[in-house]
Each structure stands twice: as structure tokens, then as C-alpha cells.
Design a protein around this motif. Structure first.
Motif, PDB file in Angstrom:
ATOM      1  N   GLY A 248       0.900  -1.146  -0.028  1.00 33.91           N
ATOM      2  CA  GLY A 248      -0.099   0.064  -0.053  1.00 33.91           C
ATOM      3  C   GLY A 248       0.878   1.384   0.123  1.00 33.91           C
ATOM      4  O   GLY A 248       1.819   1.340   0.858  1.00 33.91           O
ATOM      5  N   THR A 249       0.650   2.049  -0.855  1.00 32.91           N
ATOM      6  CA  THR A 249       1.521   3.594  -1.224  1.00 32.91           C
ATOM      7  C   THR A 249       0.913   4.545  -1.398  1.00 32.91           C
ATOM      8  O   THR A 249      -0.295   4.602  -1.757  1.00 32.91           O
ATOM      9  N   ILE A 250       1.445   5.832  -1.189  1.00 32.10           N
ATOM     10  CA  ILE A 250       0.680   6.956  -1.603  1.00 32.10           C
ATOM     11  C   ILE A 250       1.895   8.188  -1.844  1.00 32.10           C
ATOM     12  O   ILE A 250       2.897   8.029  -1.292  1.00 32.10           O
ATOM     13  N   ASN A 251       1.830   8.873  -2.862  1.00 31.29           N
ATOM     14  CA  ASN A 251       2.554   9.976  -3.123  1.00 31.29           C
ATOM     15  C   ASN A 251       2.594  10.928  -1.486  1.00 31.29           C
ATOM     16  O   ASN A 251       1.638  11.462  -1.109  1.00 31.29           O
ATOM     17  N   CYS A 252       3.922  11.114  -1.123  1.00 29.99           N
ATOM     18  CA  CYS A 252       3.996  12.132   0.142  1.00 29.99           C
ATOM     19  C   CYS A 252       3.433  13.392  -0.302  1.00 29.99           C
ATOM     20  O   CYS A 252       3.113  14.137   0.792  1.00 29.99           O
ATOM     21  N   ASN A 253       3.317  13.805  -1.278  1.00 32.07           N
ATOM     22  CA  ASN A 253       2.757  15.306  -1.757  1.00 32.07           C
ATOM     23  C   ASN A 253       1.172  15.375  -1.060  1.00 32.07           C
ATOM     24  O   ASN A 253       0.776  16.523  -0.562  1.00 32.07           O
ATOM     25  N   TYR A 254       0.439  14.286  -1.221  1.00 19.45           N
ATOM     26  CA  TYR A 254      -0.952  14.500  -0.362  1.00 19.45           C
ATOM     27  C   TYR A 254      -0.754  14.603   0.908  1.00 19.45           C
ATOM     28  O   TYR A 254      -1.571  15.440   1.447  1.00 19.45           O
TER      29      TYR A 254
END
Length: 250
Positions: free
Chosen positions: A23-29
């Protein structure tokens, strides 16, 4: 007053050929929410619909993030050859998550795929591939599929989005997508388009009663805290508006 908690949906990626998914997400969010005064809470793909109510009890607002294409099975179409990577488990989970958040009138911001998911959840449809189904001369993603393209959008006068984005009637935005909204869903109005007519933003028709905004571009990548330009400030206002709306639930 407590800081509002904003749920952020994750997407899944395989790190290697071992079939392990992450599970991953762009840190900019995360950065955009923190800078706007909120507390991000990452929501994984669980596929336990009975657990949605517990997640919604933990959060005051929801951010639906970008990622893979949405499977056309969820808007009753057969896939075209140009359809990209899909994750039907994610689609199913997020459609249920959004539907329950919508019923509660929880503030929701959808970004790129997130806007498309809102549209599908409310009965709308998508162009599975804008280049083969709409116009093959458009530039809404780069040739390498990784870096972004830029283009102008026109914002509807008098819309909630215009108010949020510093009352500007047009902006240049980034773009990473090859899918786009075709038929808008129920209770949604189109509030921004590209010069070629591609839908770039939607909001709820009852925007005086709920915060529900979807944008096709990626404002989290444009709302740089070190950039003092007007446009970057206005992109950050999207997140501040989400936080402000969520404060009523915190």
C-alpha cells in the motif's frame, strides 16, 4: 479545536516478482493536508465492507487519491484495448467507502482517479482512453507516461471551485491521465474543462450543503510550500477548503 482528520486512500503496487503488494501514496498528498492544517490518516484497501463505518468514525473528511484506471465493469462497459492497469479490489472498496461517506455528507475531495471514482459511484461513465475514444491529438499525459504535461483549464463562473481557486477563471494545470469523465453522475455539475472540452473538475449541485469537489489534475504536486506564486497558493486552497469543511466534524 482538534485538527480535522482526513482519510487518504492508498493504492497498491508490486515491489518485485514475489507477488508481494504494498500500500503506497505520494507523500505530496500527506504534505498538502498537513500544511493545510489537517491530520492525514491512510486508509488501505481492506475489502471488508462492514469495517467502513469504523473508518468513517475516525475521519472528518476524505481524500480519494489518484492511481490506476477504474475497471469499466463498474460503469457497465466492456474494456477497450487501450485500458491501462486496473485493480478491481480497490475499485470495489473505494466505491463502497465513498458511497457511505457521501450518505453522511462527509467532505470529499477527489483527485484524478478520485474524481473519476466519484463520478462512477454516482452513476456516471468514463472515456476509458481519451486518445482512442475522444481525440488522439490531446496532450494530457507525457510520452513516457511518467512526467506530467501541462494545459489550460477554464473554470465555470460562479462555481464553488472558482471561489476556492482565488476567483480565477482559468489556470494551467498538470496532467497525468488518459481516462476522463464522459457522462457526469447524479448531483454533479461540471465546473472546469480543458480547451478541448475534457472535463477537468466537478462539484456537487448542492454545494451549499456539502463539500464534494473532484479535479482531474494533481494539485498536491503544484501546491508547493516554498513556491509563493499565486497559482500554487490557489492550489493549496483546495486542501484548506477541505480542512475547513471537515472542521465541523472534528
Amino acid at each position: 479545536m482538534n485538527k480535522p482528520v482526513i482519510g487518504v486512500t492508498l493504492f497498491r503496487r508490486e515491489k518485485d516478482k514475489s507477488n508481494s503488494k504494498y500500500g503506497t501514496i505520494n507523500c505530496n498528498y500527506v504534505r498538502a493536508i498537513v500544511e493545510a492544517g489537517g491530520i492525514p490518516l491512510l486508509i488501505p484497501i481492506v475489502n471488508q465492507p462492514q469495517d467502513i463505518k469504523y473508518y468513517l468514525e475516525l475521519i472528518d473528511g476524505l481524500l480519494l487519491s489518484g492511481g490506476q484506471d477504474i475497471s469499466p465493469e463498474f460503469y457497465n462497459e466492456e474494456p477497450v484495448d487501450e485500458l491501462g492497469e486496473i485493480d478491481p479490489d480497490r475499485d470495489s472498496w473505494e466505491l463502497k467507502l465513498f458511497t457511505e461517506a457521501y450518505k453522511k455528507k462527509l467532505p470529499v475531495l477527489g483527485i484524478c482517479r478520485g474524481m473519476q471514482l466519484i463520478n462512477v459511484a454516482l452513476g456516471g461513465s468514463l472515456f476509458q482512453d481519451i486518445y482512442s475514444q475522444y481525440d488522439d491529438s490531446l496532450l494530457h499525459t507525457s510520452s513516457d507516461g511518467e512526467s506530467c504535461a501541462y494545459h489550460k483549464i477554464i473554470i465555470e463562473s460562479g462555481s464553488k471551485l472558482e471561489e476556492i481557486l482565488c476567483c480565477l477563471d482559468s489556470l494551467y494545470v498538470n496532467s497525468y491521465h488518459h481516462q476522463a469523465l464522459k457522462k457526469p453522475g447524479k448531483n454533479l455539475k461540471v465546473v472546469a474543462r480543458s480547451d478541448e472540452g475534457i472535463i477537468e473538475a466537478i462539484e456537487a449541485e448542492d454545494s451549499d450543503q456539502r463539500f464534494l469537489v473532484g479535479v482531474q489534475w494533481h494539485p498536491e504536486d503544484l501546491a508547493g510550500v516554498d513556491d509563493k506564486s499565486l497559482s500554487n497558493h490557489c492550489f493549496q486552497q483546495l486542501f484548506k477548503s477541505l480542512i475547513s469543511s471537515a472542521e465541523n466534524n472534528s
